[in-house]
Write an enzyme that holds these catalytic residues in place. Structure first.
Site, PDB file in Angstrom:
ATOM      1  N   TYR A 224      28.781   9.542  11.696  1.00 24.04           N
ATOM      2  CA  TYR A 224      28.962  10.934  12.103  1.00 24.04           C
ATOM      3  C   TYR A 224      30.420  11.471  12.458  1.00 24.04           C
ATOM      4  CZ  TYR A 224      28.351  15.079  15.585  1.00 24.04           C
ATOM      5  OH  TYR A 224      28.456  16.301  15.966  1.00 24.04           O
TER       6      TYR A 224
ATOM      7  N   LYS B 185      32.368  14.453  10.434  1.00 24.75           N
ATOM      8  CA  LYS B 185      32.871  15.440  11.207  1.00 24.75           C
ATOM      9  C   LYS B 185      34.452  15.909  10.989  1.00 24.75           C
ATOM     10  CE  LYS B 185      29.297  17.556  13.054  1.00 24.75           C
ATOM     11  NZ  LYS B 185      29.068  19.040  12.951  1.00 24.75           N
TER      12      LYS B 185
ATOM     13  N   ILE C  65      28.507  19.446  25.339  1.00 27.06           N
ATOM     14  CA  ILE C  65      27.896  20.513  25.756  1.00 27.06           C
ATOM     15  C   ILE C  65      26.449  20.318  26.007  1.00 27.06           C
ATOM     16  CG2 ILE C  65      27.341  22.807  24.687  1.00 27.06           C
ATOM     17  CD1 ILE C  65      30.173  22.283  24.928  1.00 27.06           C
TER      18      ILE C  65
END
Length: 253
Positions: free
Chosen positions: A157, A161, A190
């Site tokens: 991941y 990114k 978040i």
């Protein structure tokens, strides 16, 4: 000049918040997600309730052969697009030792987070360059704090990114002469459905000083940042990275 945006990964979380923030800012908005769903349709209805044109579109950005039809469908519903928000993304198939990462999980992250994002941005940029100028045409890519900070339980991941982050730099350099704003948002912690399973663990770390602002961020805060960028409210900027991370990536000693 009216503005119209396509937001990928717009079913919930950050994507939904960005779509609604853009609508509040006066944009017509099409939201796309990998499959059609009541959730996605509800986001489009929320946009329409704000007096804006809206559309809910099913699209897998990992399938680059569908990109032209996705953009065409969005423009059929809204008119010419002025903004693309690259928010769609996938995480790892399973967290674990970096030495156990599988080609399947690696390729999945690359296919959507990097390859899909690159070629959708390319297709959108080509369309923009064929149109007469006006307003603030823009591309906003939502990457991750992991574009910078390694997380060895999610190595594939992080790599995908980091690639998405370079996409912003490349297209900013290519498109600046045409007056197209290209930006990146790197969210930290978040509060979304995706982060819910690990929230208790990170709450304790945040309280201990992992971030400067000692709480999770909200999707709405990221949405406000995206709407600000897309509206051209940060003049004389190109390829800017906004770290929406509560100071997670700040250097402290």
């Amino acid at each position: 000049m009216r503005q119209a945006a396509l937001v990928t990964g717009g079913r919930r979380g950050i994507g939904k918040a960005i779509a609604l923030a853009l609508a509040e800012q006066g944009f017509d908005v099409a939201v796309a997600d990998v499959v059609a769903s009541e959730e996605l349709s509800a986001v489009a209805a929320d946009i329409a309730a704000r007096g804006r044109k809206s559309a809910a579109l099913a699209a897998d950005i990992g399938r680059i052969e569908t990109h032209e039809s996705l953009l065409a469908a969005a423009e059929t519903a809204l008119g010419p697009l002025t903004t693309l928000v690259n928010n769609a993304g996938v995480s790892v198939l399973s967290r674990g030792d970096l030495l156990d990462v599988t080609p399947e999980s690696y390729d999945r992250c690359q296919a959507v987070n990097t390859r899909g994002t690159f070629f959708l941005t390319q297709a959108f940029a080509r369309r923009l360059l064929k149109k007469e100028g006006g307003g603030h045409p823009s591309i906003v890519t939502v990457s991750s704090a992991n574009a910078v900070a390694p997380s060895i339980a999610r190595g594939e991941y992080c790599i995908s990114k980091a690639g998405a982050s370079m996409i912003t730099k490349l297209f900013a350099a290519r498109l600046s002469d045409a007056g197209i704003g290209v930006y990146e948002i790197q969210p930290g912690f978040i509060e979304t459905d995706m982060t819910a399973p690990s929230k208790a663990r990170y709450d304790a770390l945040i309280e201990g000083g992992l971030t400067v602002i000692r709480r999770f961020g909200t999707p709405e805060e990221v949405g406000r940042i995206a709407a600000t960028l897309a509206s051209g409210l940060l003049p004389y900027t190109s390829g800017q990275v906004i770290q929406a991370d509560g100071g997670l990536l700040s250097v402290r000693y």
